[in-house]
Scaffold this motif. Structure first.
Motif, PDB file in Angstrom:
ATOM      1  N   LEU A  32       0.817  -1.222   0.000  1.00 32.76           N
ATOM      2  CA  LEU A  32       0.000   0.000   0.000  1.00 32.76           C
ATOM      3  C   LEU A  32       0.847   1.266   0.000  1.00 32.76           C
ATOM      4  CD1 LEU A  32      -2.458  -0.993   2.911  1.00 32.76           C
ATOM      5  CD2 LEU A  32      -2.934  -1.134   0.463  1.00 32.76           C
ATOM      6  N   PRO A  62       3.887   4.064  -0.640  1.00 32.55           N
ATOM      7  CA  PRO A  62       4.779   4.476  -1.732  1.00 32.55           C
ATOM      8  C   PRO A  62       6.153   3.837  -1.521  1.00 32.55           C
ATOM      9  CG  PRO A  62       3.670   6.377  -0.760  1.00 32.55           C
ATOM     10  CD  PRO A  62       3.384   5.204   0.133  1.00 32.55           C
ATOM     11  N   TYR A  79      -1.394  16.615   0.747  1.00 29.12           N
ATOM     12  CA  TYR A  79      -1.685  16.111  -0.594  1.00 29.12           C
ATOM     13  C   TYR A  79      -1.225  17.157  -1.602  1.00 29.12           C
ATOM     14  CZ  TYR A  79      -5.099  12.714   1.295  1.00 29.12           C
ATOM     15  OH  TYR A  79      -5.717  11.688   1.951  1.00 29.12           O
ATOM     16  N   GLU A 108       7.387  10.442  -8.437  1.00 27.86           N
ATOM     17  CA  GLU A 108       6.980  11.168  -7.232  1.00 27.86           C
ATOM     18  C   GLU A 108       7.321  10.398  -5.955  1.00 27.86           C
ATOM     19  OE1 GLU A 108       2.816  11.861  -6.733  1.00 27.86           O
ATOM     20  OE2 GLU A 108       2.305   9.907  -7.536  1.00 27.86           O
ATOM     21  N   ASN A 109       7.751   9.147  -6.091  1.00 22.26           N
ATOM     22  CA  ASN A 109       8.124   8.377  -4.912  1.00 22.26           C
ATOM     23  C   ASN A 109       9.575   8.587  -4.494  1.00 22.26           C
ATOM     24  OD1 ASN A 109       5.595   7.389  -4.836  1.00 22.26           O
ATOM     25  ND2 ASN A 109       6.118   5.260  -5.285  1.00 22.26           N
ATOM     26  N   PRO A 125       7.424  10.690   0.509  1.00 22.26           N
ATOM     27  CA  PRO A 125       6.097  10.088   0.367  1.00 22.26           C
ATOM     28  C   PRO A 125       5.872   9.094   1.505  1.00 22.26           C
ATOM     29  CG  PRO A 125       7.627   9.110  -1.222  1.00 22.26           C
ATOM     30  CD  PRO A 125       8.419  10.090  -0.412  1.00 22.26           C
ATOM     31  N   LEU A 146       2.824   6.593   3.872  1.00 19.64           N
ATOM     32  CA  LEU A 146       1.487   5.998   3.947  1.00 19.64           C
ATOM     33  C   LEU A 146       0.836   6.482   5.236  1.00 19.64           C
ATOM     34  CD1 LEU A 146      -0.602   4.010   2.709  1.00 19.64           C
ATOM     35  CD2 LEU A 146       0.317   2.299   4.287  1.00 19.64           C
ATOM     36  N   SER A 147      -0.200   7.300   5.099  1.00 22.17           N
ATOM     37  CA  SER A 147      -0.934   7.768   6.277  1.00 22.17           C
ATOM     38  C   SER A 147      -2.212   6.950   6.393  1.00 22.17           C
ATOM     39  CB  SER A 147      -1.278   9.249   6.136  1.00 22.17           C
ATOM     40  OG  SER A 147      -2.339   9.397   5.208  1.00 22.17           O
ATOM     41  N   GLN A 148      -2.979   7.222   7.446  1.00 22.69           N
ATOM     42  CA  GLN A 148      -4.267   6.536   7.608  1.00 22.69           C
ATOM     43  C   GLN A 148      -5.190   6.835   6.443  1.00 22.69           C
ATOM     44  OE1 GLN A 148      -4.766   8.440  11.402  1.00 22.69           O
ATOM     45  NE2 GLN A 148      -5.036   6.472  12.407  1.00 22.69           N
ATOM     46  N   ASP A 149      -4.972   7.985   5.802  1.00 25.53           N
ATOM     47  CA  ASP A 149      -5.816   8.376   4.678  1.00 25.53           C
ATOM     48  C   ASP A 149      -5.198   7.985   3.344  1.00 25.53           C
ATOM     49  OD1 ASP A 149      -8.050   9.863   6.001  1.00 25.53           O
ATOM     50  OD2 ASP A 149      -6.334  10.878   6.867  1.00 25.53           O
ATOM     51  N   GLY A 150      -4.252   7.067   3.369  1.00 22.66           N
ATOM     52  CA  GLY A 150      -3.625   6.625   2.137  1.00 22.66           C
ATOM     53  C   GLY A 150      -2.325   7.363   1.887  1.00 22.66           C
ATOM     54  N   PRO A 151      -1.715   7.135   0.694  1.00 19.79           N
ATOM     55  CA  PRO A 151      -0.443   7.779   0.393  1.00 19.79           C
ATOM     56  C   PRO A 151      -0.562   9.303   0.357  1.00 19.79           C
ATOM     57  CG  PRO A 151      -0.841   5.961  -1.113  1.00 19.79           C
ATOM     58  CD  PRO A 151      -2.120   6.186  -0.360  1.00 19.79           C
ATOM     59  N   HIS A 197       2.279  13.073   1.196  1.00 18.79           N
ATOM     60  CA  HIS A 197       3.663  13.466   1.465  1.00 18.79           C
ATOM     61  C   HIS A 197       3.782  13.996   2.889  1.00 18.79           C
ATOM     62  CE1 HIS A 197       4.562  13.245  -2.872  1.00 18.79           C
ATOM     63  NE2 HIS A 197       5.831  13.193  -2.487  1.00 18.79           N
TER      64      HIS A 197
END
Lengths: 201, 420, 119
Positions: free
Chosen positions: B68, B70, B177, B187-188, B205, B207-212, B214
């Protein structure tokens, strides 16, 4: 004394469950008095000996002396029926023992912040804790000393920065029935709160 | 089976707890926060998991997010020396297709804690006092204190022999974002900058609770030009100031983040102070009992080098091996000291590297050897790759980067090989 | 720019993806504990504190009450009880926290109970 038929006793016994209400507020605001007046048992006072090293610090460059402090916390009990017991836990007066508050507040149905109108500022930390964490519903209960209040609830709401939806009621901590009203008000608010707020994922 | 208590459900403690459970130990984790409280709690400074650490996690089935998150295969370093021109180089994170990931602590620790309990580990959610530890020392064969800085950290005295002095840091971070990729770049790619006039910056980059998204991190001396946070601004104002600082000190970073927005209103920013330090790994309880500190309880590093989780994984591995090898012998003071030393063989280089980064510009300019090394890194991919790979395994820096003579010699070799 | 807000990107907690539903109830200060087989003697291998808890909880008690009666700190009591529960020597009762809508019925019962007791 002890029943001989443990198996049937065990089955009915296992249905027992408990819940908890937290009684918070400034030092001497009337928390212990409230717990005392509604509890069916004499309030139990437990003391925790803390070394200062146990106290959380955001800044670890501070090295406190390793001295000890005694933190008192008391609780009472109300047996609702055969299967449900409600506990009331009074928080330690010292607001700096935040991590102890977390242990007490975890899993509580709700909290009552007891406010002594003659010393509003003393209850600010407690209100701030529940406003900031937003983990459990809470209400504010103004303790009438000498039967009167120095401020209106609107003035208290403004001074302590209590959210508009949080109920503020007045009561007399020495009166059993008045204390019971506070607990009922909290449960009504908690039920209403549960219906309106989204369930947490 | 031997009973082990781990105090604190952080990155090091939980990795060790899982490892010990795998090997059949009776493990209890006691921590002041439930997994739900971790998930909804405050953010922490973003951390990397480098390829070797990821590999260690996979050995215990602990890498739950690589699919999941980056995948950071390359990292770019920018140096802003003030008057002179910007120097930049890019290197590979690891061998072949290896990558690093950065997972929000709230996701990772909450999941590891729940997974630990699911696997049969015992979890107790309660604050811990020193008095409690005295009790526990009679109940457990070994107590490991793995709560981060603060709380029980004061059980462990400072150890100045391993550290040249505390330098208070001020840190600001925002999860955002809508960051623009650099031209022609994936971007990774993770970016890290050091500015002579200000502090250090990381744009990575995560991985947060809300998805990928920065994570933008700024680290400066307390009271330095990038420490504009004493008034603890609100989240939007903090991001605005961060962009403003980038415009001034690191324009390339500003170009990428000028349109960035916070991922959510409440818990996407942090401001904190931190003082890097090293403590004695063995803590003495009032009853005379001994406890072993681990990872950031003992070593708090400058967050700029992003080594905190690398340290904690390596520390967990070293402790796990030491405990297993020790068999049924008593966990006495000698064992505790030796166990930490086993980690310190790695941690020492991380410590030196972080101190080097902390003091880059303290004398005004960099040393001529360092300027030469940096300019060679911008010219030869071989050097920039080795530089970036050192973040995975810093003991390699002991063979060149940390020693001016060895570094000069290495650069000369590379130049000769390339006919320079 | 591909890292943008998308609801589908939210990371689901392990408990929803790979984990089991927790079978045991969490321990908190108000949690009730009772000895599983009150008629039996505690195993001799237990520590003295655990034996005392085993005996005391032949009558159901909250963790806070156990801690107060035996004069053992709350955190330590939790660790000891957690150990006993692991060996199925004690039973941990459910706790009503009011955090899930399914518990509203119990809260309503509690409210009715209070109305009865304080009138």
């Amino acid at each position: 004394m002890v029943s001989n038929d443990f198996s049937s006793d065990k089955r009915s016994n296992r249905k027992k469950m408990s819940s908890k209400i937290v009684i918070a507020g400034g030092f001497g605001a009337g928390k212990t008095t409230l717990v005392h007046s509604v509890s069916e048992i004499p309030p139990v006072t437990t003391e925790a000996i803390m070394t200062e090293a146990s106290i959380g610090h955001d800044d670890n460059s501070i090295t406190p002396d390793k001295t000890t402090t005694t933190v008192a916390m008391d609780f009472g009990r109300i047996t609702i029926d055969d299967e449900l017991v409600m506990y009331m836990f009074g928080t330690p007066g010292q607001a700096r023992f935040w991590f102890m508050w977390d242990d007490l507040v975890r899993g509580a149905v709700g909290a009552v912040v007891v406010v002594d109108c003659r010393r509003l500022a003393d209850s600010f930390d407690a209100v701030d804790y529940f406003e900031t964490n937003k983990r459990i519903p809470y209400i504010v209960a103004l303790n009438k000393f000498e039967g009167q209040l120095d401020y209106t609830s609107d003035q208290v709401r403004e001074a302590l920065e209590v959210s508009p939806e949080v109920p503020i009621i007045d009561f007399d901590a020495r009166s059993r029935l008045s204390g019971g009203e506070v607990l009922k008000a909290l449960l009504r608010y908690a039920l209403e709160h549960n219906r309106t707020s989204e369930p947490v994922a | 089976m031997r009973k082990i208590l781990i105090v604190g459900a952080g990155h090091a403690g939980l990795h060790l707890a899982h490892g010990l459970l795998t090997h059949g130990y009776d493990v209890t984790v006691i921590t002041g926060q439930s997994s739900m409280e971790i998930r909804t709690g405050k953010p922490s400074i973003s951390q990397f998991t480098f390829p070797t650490a990821l590999d260690y996690e996979r050995q215990h089935d602990l890498d739950l997010w690589s699919a999941l998150a980056p995948q950071i295969r390359e990292q770019t370093v920018h140096l802003y020396p003030g008057q002179d021109e910007l120097m930049a180089f890019t290197g590979r994170t690891g061998e072949g297709n290896d990558y690093a990931v950065s997972v929000d602590r709230r996701v990772k620790m909450a999941d590891w804690l729940e997974y630990f309990e699911d696997r049969g580990g015992k979890v107790v959610i309660h604050g811990v006092t020193v008095t409690d530890l005295d009790y526990f020392s009679r109940m457990f064969d070994l107590i490991i204190v793995a709560v981060g800085h603060g709380e029980l950290g004061q059980l462990f005295d400072y150890d100045e022999s391993r550290f040249s002095g505390a330098r208070p840091r001020s840190i600001a971070q925002a999860h955002v974002y809508d960051v623009w990729p650099a031209e022609g770049e994936d971007e990774n790619v993770s970016w890290a900058a050091s500015a002579a006039e200000a502090g250090n910056i990381i744009l990575l980059p995560v991985l947060s609770q809300d998805g990928p998204c920065h994570s933008l991190v700024m680290v400066d001396k307390r009271g330095g030009p990038m420490d504009t946070w004493p008034d603890r601004p609100g989240p939007e104002e903090q991001l605005r100031r961060m962009k403003d600082l980038l415009r001034r000190y690191a324009p390339e970073y500003f170009e990428r983040t000028k349109d960035a927005v916070l991922i959510d209103g409440r818990n996407s920013t942090l401001v904190e102070d931190l003082t890097p330090q090293v403590r004695n790994p063995v803590g003495v309880l009032p009853s005379g009992g001994r406890v072993l500190g681990m990872a950031d309880v003992v070593v708090t590093m400058d967050p700029y080098v992003g080594q905190s989780w690398n340290n904690s994984t390596r520390c967990a591995k070293a402790y796990l091996e030491a405990i297993i090898e020790h068999g049924d012998q008593p966990f006495d003071e000698g064992f505790l000291v030796d166990t930490f030393e086993r980690f310190w063989e790695f941690g020492l280089y991380n410590q030196q590297w972080s101190e080097m980064c902390s003091t880059w510009w303290d004398q005004g300019d960099m040393s001529p050897e360092m300027v030469e090394l940096l300019s060679a890194a911008t010219q030869y991919r071989e050097i920039s790759d080795r530089w970036i790979r050192g973040w995975d395994y810093s003991p390699d820096y002991g063979k060149w980067l940390l020693d001016p003579d060895l570094a000069t010699q290495y650069v000369a070799e590379v130049r000769a090989r390339h006919g320079g | 720019m591909s890292f943008r807000r998308r609801r589908s990107n939210r990371v689901r907690p392990f408990t929803f993806t790979g984990g089991r539903t927790r079978s045991r109830h969490p321990l908190m200060v108000q949690t009730l504990v009772s000895t599983s087989e009150p008629g039996q003697e505690p195993p001799g291998t237990l520590m003295p504190e655990s034996i005392n808890i085993y005996k005391l909880c032949r009558e159901t008690r909250s963790l806070a009450e156990v801690s107060a009666e035996l004069n053992i700190p709350l955190g330590v009591t939790q660790v000891l009880v957690s150990d006993l529960a692991e060996q199925d020597l004690v039973y941990i009762h459910p706790t009503i926290t009011g955090s899930s809508p399914s518990e509203n019925q119990v809260l309503e019962r509690a409210l009715r109970g209070l109305e009865r007791l304080f009138q």
